[in-house]
Design an enzyme around this catalytic site. Structure first.
Site, PDB file in Angstrom:
ATOM      1  CG  HIS A  67     -53.613  54.975 -21.000  1.00  0.00           C
ATOM      2  ND1 HIS A  67     -53.315  53.816 -20.314  1.00  0.00           N
ATOM      3  CD2 HIS A  67     -52.684  55.065 -21.996  1.00  0.00           C
ATOM      4  CE1 HIS A  67     -52.250  53.236 -20.867  1.00  0.00           C
ATOM      5  NE2 HIS A  67     -51.856  53.974 -21.890  1.00  0.00           N
ATOM      6  CD  GLU A  68     -52.721  57.343 -24.988  1.00  0.00           C
ATOM      7  OE1 GLU A  68     -53.099  56.177 -25.180  1.00  0.00           O
ATOM      8  OE2 GLU A  68     -51.512  57.671 -24.970  1.00  0.00           O
ATOM      9  CG  HIS A  94     -48.491  57.268 -21.891  1.00  0.00           C
ATOM     10  ND1 HIS A  94     -47.729  56.401 -21.159  1.00  0.00           N
ATOM     11  CD2 HIS A  94     -49.385  56.506 -22.554  1.00  0.00           C
ATOM     12  CE1 HIS A  94     -48.135  55.158 -21.364  1.00  0.00           C
ATOM     13  NE2 HIS A  94     -49.141  55.185 -22.210  1.00  0.00           N
ATOM     14  CG  HIS A 137     -48.129  51.131 -21.157  1.00  0.00           C
ATOM     15  ND1 HIS A 137     -47.854  50.779 -22.460  1.00  0.00           N
ATOM     16  CD2 HIS A 137     -49.114  52.064 -21.248  1.00  0.00           C
ATOM     17  CE1 HIS A 137     -48.651  51.410 -23.291  1.00  0.00           C
ATOM     18  NE2 HIS A 137     -49.414  52.212 -22.580  1.00  0.00           N
TER      19      HIS A 137
END
Lengths: 119, 425
Positions: B139-140, B143, B149
């Site tokens: 997930h990170e 980013h 998101h």
């Protein structure tokens, strides 16, 4: 090593004060909404440092509820507070709806709470 | 605006390797370095385990986008593109304070660093307890690469942690989101083919199944046609899946399949191997005791080598061998080249659109059961061969004509390289 003193290393567990403070009240919820981009951070772009008007807050709560497939009541009900307390990533969910109509691209510096000089 | 907050690396320059895409700033480089900052490793998992999880998380992204990620343990920290570290409360010089266990578990900087809250209980991929370090890392990294998101069910970019999902993978929409920033994977293949298997279908009845494979250098992918993507976790090194074949891609593969024959041959350089589908390995020797690999000139008289590619045309019972600008039609019953061959490829497979023809040095000639068509692949493009069905609809099309080129990535999706250091994960 990570420092501990107890034989069973129980003091390695996050000390009680190291637990995230649950979001249970209006003020904490409002900080959450500001932290994760659902409302303008106080003081950002001329937003008045005192609390945003209730209508703005209710609107932000409603948008948060819709994104999380909750009933968009605009009220800080139990399911909404529970959703705010779930484990999550620290990057904001969106740029808050600007007071102007200009839409913001993905935050250059996604971590809120850090005042980013805007172009 | 400082890009990083690890005091260990104070004064690091703001990232120079960024460029702007339509969707915002993205990395300009195609190979990005990362490092778990030693002083900021977690005390909860062995450091080697943390680095293995991060290597897998980066590899999952490089399987779907033309970026490679390599772990850099040696270079100056200031030159590392993405740094990962764990911290509690006020951590790593970061302006954002972690809140203790619960709620916020990590955050990331676009084109920059990733911080994990050490007060959380992070667990390795095969554990049900705690928060999966792999999920949070994937997930990170999303980013850092530029993704915001998403609340779409199934997205790895959902803001909240969802425990115990089924297979944790990048789905179609996440792939398309990241490809909007970095493009989709392109590149020539050395060989492509469908592998037909006899299996026991429902109620024990024999069934035929096929799998599509792409080979490039020393790697291969299984392509799942029904899912429009490669198998999760591919590419793999060739020796891992094809026992007895050379470690580098074969030049060609043919499956000679008639009512009385079911033979599979791989060609590399001047030699060829026969492959035993049941034992999943190359044959040691042929029925007359001659050992494999054997010279192509012996097994297929009149066929030159090394080859560019080949495919077997079942109705005609011919193997078409391609080399440079020529194509040889080989009669498998008479075991010799047809008298009217070799021909120029442009003659045997004429262009349909003037000037639109690969002409020579075909990378791969591939009959696809999924598309019921033959494709000539060269570089990042393919040309589909006019089929009988095409000619029934459009009689003016030349037999075996080549329809205009199309990008390979328009038909076969996400066949992406990964960094060689992560090939054998």
């Amino acid at each position: 090593e990570t420092l501990f003193h107890s034989r069973d290393r129980s003091d390695l567990e996050p000390a009680p004060q190291r637990r995230a403070k649950p979001i249970t009240d209006h003020h904490a919820a409002q900080r959450f909404l500001s932290k994760y981009g659902w409302t303008e951070a106080p003081g950002a772009r001329g937003v008045s440092p005192e609390e945003p008007p209730a209508a703005t807050l209710a609107e932000a709560v409603r948008r948060f509820q819709e994104a999380n497939a909750l009933h968009p009541s605009g009220e800080l009900d139990a399911p909404t507070l529970a959703a705010m307390n779930r484990p999550r990533c620290g990057v904001p969910d969106m740029q808050p709806l600007p007071r102007t109509a200009v839409s913001d691209p993905l935050p250059r510096n996604p971590l809120p709470g850090v005042s980013v000089p805007r172009a | 605006r400082p890009r990083r907050f690890l005091p260990l690396l104070a004064g690091t320059p703001v990232h120079q390797a960024a460029s702007s895409s339509g969707q915002g700033r993205v990395f300009a480089k195609r190979t990005l370095s990362w490092r778990l900052v030693g002083e900021a490793a977690s005390g909860q998992l062995a450091e080697a385990e943390q680095r293995r999880v991060f290597r897998l998380a980066f590899r999952m992204w490089s399987e779907v986008v033309p970026l490679d990620f390599r772990e850099d343990l040696a270079g100056p920290a200031a030159d590392v593109d993405i740094r990962l570290g764990f911290g509690r409360g006020r951590h790593l010089g970061c302006p954002r304070v972690f809140d203790g266990s619960g709620q916020e578990f990590a955050h990331a900087w676009r084109l920059g660093d990733i911080h994990f809250d050490e007060d959380e209980h992070f667990s390795p991929p095969n554990s049900d307890a705690g928060i999966s370090l792999l999920k949070v890392a994937v997930h990170e990294i999303g980013h850092v690469l530029g993704l915001p998101h998403s609340y779409r069910p199934g997205s790895v970019m959902r803001p909240n942690y969802t425990p115990r999902e089924p297979a944790f993978e990048l789905d179609w929409a996440d792939r398309k989101d990241i490809q909007k920033l970095y493009g989709s994977c392109e590149g020539a293949f050395d060989t492509a083919f469908d592998w037909v298997r006899r299996e026991r279908g429902g109620r024990g009845r024999p069934a035929l199944r096929f799998s599509t494979y792409f080979f490039r250098r020393g790697w291969y992918w299984l392509y799942e046609n029904r899912n429009n993507r490669t198998r999760y976790g591919d590419p793999l090194p060739i020796p891992a899946g094809w026992h007895g074949l050379p470690a580098l891609s074969p030049d060609a593969f043919v499956h000679v399949w008639t009512p009385g024959r079911d033979e599979r041959y791989f060609f590399k350089g001047n030699q060829y191997w026969k492959y035993d589908s049941d034992k999943d390995q190359t044959h040691k020797e042929d029925e007359r005791g001659r050992r494999y690999p054997r010279p192509i000139s012996e097994g297929f008289p009149g066929i030159p080598s090394p080859l560019d590619t080949a495919f077997y045309e079942r109705r005609e019972r011919l193997i078409y061998f391609f080399k440079e600008s020529l194509v040889f039609a080989f009669d498998v019953n008479r075991n010799r080249v047809l008298h009217s061959y070799p021909k120029k490829i442009t003659e045997a497979f004429p262009e349909v659109q003037p000037g639109d023809h690969p002409a020579r040095s075909i990378d791969s000639a591939y009959f696809s059961y999924a598309h019921k068509a033959v494709f000539l692949l060269k570089g990042s493009a393919y040309w589909r061969v006019v089929s009988e069905a095409d000619r029934r609809q459009r009689p003016w099309l030349p037999p075996n004509g080549l329809l205009p080129r199309r990008p390979i990535s328009d038909r076969w999706f996400d066949v992406c390289d990964v960094h060689a250091s992560t090939l054998s994960m």
